[in-house]
Write an enzyme that holds these catalytic residues in place. Sequence first.
Site, PDB file in Angstrom:
ATOM      1  N   ASN A 211       0.845  -1.196   0.000  1.00  0.00           N
ATOM      2  CA  ASN A 211       0.000   0.000   0.000  1.00  0.00           C
ATOM      3  C   ASN A 211       0.881   1.247   0.000  1.00  0.00           C
ATOM      4  OD1 ASN A 211       0.476   0.877   2.844  1.00  0.00           O
ATOM      5  ND2 ASN A 211      -0.404  -1.141   3.245  1.00  0.00           N
ATOM      6  N   LYS A 290       8.595 -17.534 -10.130  1.00  0.00           N
ATOM      7  CA  LYS A 290       7.914 -16.436 -10.823  1.00  0.00           C
ATOM      8  C   LYS A 290       6.746 -16.982 -11.655  1.00  0.00           C
ATOM      9  CE  LYS A 290       8.645 -12.784 -14.151  1.00  0.00           C
ATOM     10  NZ  LYS A 290       9.391 -12.372 -15.324  1.00  0.00           N
ATOM     11  N   PRO A 308      -3.283 -11.865  10.590  1.00  0.00           N
ATOM     12  CA  PRO A 308      -3.593 -11.632  12.011  1.00  0.00           C
ATOM     13  C   PRO A 308      -3.739 -10.138  12.270  1.00  0.00           C
ATOM     14  CG  PRO A 308      -1.285 -12.286  11.711  1.00  0.00           C
ATOM     15  CD  PRO A 308      -1.942 -12.405  10.367  1.00  0.00           C
ATOM     16  N   ASP A 309      -4.631  -9.773  13.180  1.00  0.00           N
ATOM     17  CA  ASP A 309      -4.753  -8.370  13.576  1.00  0.00           C
ATOM     18  C   ASP A 309      -3.737  -8.130  14.707  1.00  0.00           C
ATOM     19  OD1 ASP A 309      -5.475  -5.922  14.825  1.00  0.00           O
ATOM     20  OD2 ASP A 309      -7.441  -6.054  13.834  1.00  0.00           O
ATOM     21  N   LYS A 342     -13.729   1.649  15.589  1.00  0.00           N
ATOM     22  CA  LYS A 342     -12.472   0.896  15.501  1.00  0.00           C
ATOM     23  C   LYS A 342     -11.808   0.798  16.869  1.00  0.00           C
ATOM     24  CE  LYS A 342     -10.536   0.977  11.402  1.00  0.00           C
ATOM     25  NZ  LYS A 342      -9.856   1.514  10.218  1.00  0.00           N
TER      26      LYS A 342
HETATM   27  N1  CTP Z   1      -3.802  -3.181  12.422  1.00  0.00           N
HETATM   28  C1  CTP Z   1      -3.036  -4.246  12.836  1.00  0.00           C
HETATM   29  N2  CTP Z   1      -3.112  -5.432  12.163  1.00  0.00           N
HETATM   30  C2  CTP Z   1      -3.932  -5.598  11.125  1.00  0.00           C
HETATM   31  C3  CTP Z   1      -4.716  -4.502  10.690  1.00  0.00           C
HETATM   32  C4  CTP Z   1      -4.616  -3.303  11.358  1.00  0.00           C
HETATM   33  O1  CTP Z   1      -2.283  -4.110  13.793  1.00  0.00           O
HETATM   34  N3  CTP Z   1      -3.993  -6.758  10.504  1.00  0.00           N
HETATM   35  C5  CTP Z   1      -3.738  -1.929  13.197  1.00  0.00           C
HETATM   36  C6  CTP Z   1      -3.148  -0.740  12.464  1.00  0.00           C
HETATM   37  O2  CTP Z   1      -1.756  -0.644  12.678  1.00  0.00           O
HETATM   38  C7  CTP Z   1      -3.914   0.422  13.089  1.00  0.00           C
HETATM   39  C8  CTP Z   1      -5.270  -0.171  13.415  1.00  0.00           C
HETATM   40  O3  CTP Z   1      -5.063  -1.572  13.496  1.00  0.00           O
HETATM   41  O4  CTP Z   1      -3.341   0.809  14.321  1.00  0.00           O
HETATM   42  C9  CTP Z   1      -6.335   0.141  12.414  1.00  0.00           C
HETATM   43  O5  CTP Z   1      -5.891  -0.255  11.138  1.00  0.00           O
HETATM   44  P1  CTP Z   1      -6.830  -0.067   9.858  1.00  0.00           P
HETATM   45  O6  CTP Z   1      -6.145  -0.652   8.681  1.00  0.00           O
HETATM   46  O7  CTP Z   1      -7.290   1.353   9.813  1.00  0.00           O
HETATM   47  O8  CTP Z   1      -8.085  -0.925  10.306  1.00  0.00           O
HETATM   48  P2  CTP Z   1      -8.563  -2.350   9.965  1.00  0.00           P
HETATM   49  O9  CTP Z   1      -8.642  -3.093  11.238  1.00  0.00           O
HETATM   50  O10 CTP Z   1      -7.752  -2.980   8.899  1.00  0.00           O
HETATM   51  O11 CTP Z   1     -10.032  -2.054   9.466  1.00  0.00           O
HETATM   52  P3  CTP Z   1     -10.564  -1.512   8.035  1.00  0.00           P
HETATM   53  O12 CTP Z   1      -9.599  -2.057   6.999  1.00  0.00           O
HETATM   54  O13 CTP Z   1     -11.904  -2.087   7.948  1.00  0.00           O
HETATM   55  O14 CTP Z   1     -10.583  -0.018   8.109  1.00  0.00           O
END
Ligand code: CTP
Length: 401
Positions: A211, A290, A308-309, A342
């Site tokens: 991104n 590739k 993973p979040d 969020k």
């Molecule tokens: N984040 C994270 N791990 C992920 C996704 C997000 O640690 N897999 C963290 C980001 O670093 C940020 C927060 O969560 O601090 C919000 O990230 P964002 O991308 O805005 O949110 P998402 O949870 O991905 O939700 P959406 O894509 O629906 O906006």
Amino acid sequence: MQALANKRIILGLTGGIACYKSAEFLRRAQDMGAEFDVVMTQGAQQFITPITFGALSGRQVHTDLWDNSSSDNMAHIHLSREADAIVIAPASTHFIARLANGLADDLLSTLCVARGHCPLIIAPAMNKEMWANPATQRNIAQLRADGVHIIGPGAGDQACGEIGDGRMLEPLQLLAELIAFFQPKSLTGKRVLITAGPTSEPIDPIRTITNRSSGKMGYAIAQAAFNAGAEVQLVSGPVKLDAPYGVTRQSVESARDMHRAVMDLAPTADVFISVAAVADWYVVNASNQKLKKDQSQQAPKLEFAPNPDILASVASMPIAQRPYCVGFAAETEKLIEHAHAKRLRKGVPLLVGNLAQDAMNADNTQLMIFDEAGHNQWPVQSKTEAAQQLIMHIAQQLDPK
Ligand code: CTP
């Protein structure tokens, strides 16, 4: 505001080849708003002339205790009364010995003895054996005990051809140390873990999905946390930025790599600031080779699975290990609505929101702070200033006074 705005610095130079670095340091510090008076010892003038520093600082360089151009011959007193700090760079072995013993036999040493409450910062520069010499180490220990702030030395190639400790810090490192010196030490003793930049999800060994995150905000926060006295670990996705000064950086590529690195470090962190723009999905059927166009010219079919979040994982650690968690939300619309939701979804006490279209790759940003009390908008400012304000805000949450 520039990081060194309204700061008056006395730059003292003593004899050493590193004098050439101090000219660049002075220029870069002027770019940050600092004003300089320069004082040179006789030794320094063997390496570089006062003309150079007179031209750069725009003021007469002081070299002589007996110079009668000041009306009362008291330059050694007046100069430090108007200064915010004295920086000796380079500080030679001999000058360090004179300082440690309180000698006052030329303008610069007399100025240091007469400095009163004006802070003294020294950047040693010498051969590695001179630095390692017990007398030098004794003098350095004495100066530390006397409240002198010692920056460096660094290690590496030396002008004499040897390799080791004793090099003066580089101009930008001196600058980073000077900026940090003036920041309130609101996070002393704290360990701060920060993620920054994008992640990069492989499709094959050549191609990735990533991104537009530049990493600037996370890097500015890491620098501000170091400046506030914290020990800082930065886990960074691929960016084109140098590691912030004083910060330990671990570089990762994918979200799963970032998750592993963060989960290793989080149990010993006091604060976790999740600034990275983490990819939500990874490619399950990424190829080891590739991908080639086949005869039918069909586009490859990529299969995705959720990453993973990272923030939610840290925020749900057992309370005894869990650091204070700060999330970020870069939204393209409905910032307030999305950011409040969020923060609750991630289970964090503090979430920082901004509009992605304003913040991505920019040097300025406008942050909005979300916590259980509601939200609060900060002014448009540089990412450096915003980072500083955020670090101060986090320090206040940790230790409300
Ligand atoms: N984040 C994270 N791990 C992920 C996704 C997000 O640690 N897999 C963290 C980001 O670093 C940020 C927060 O969560 O601090 C919000 O990230 P964002 O991308 O805005 O949110 P998402 O949870 O991905 O939700 P959406 O894509 O629906 O906006």
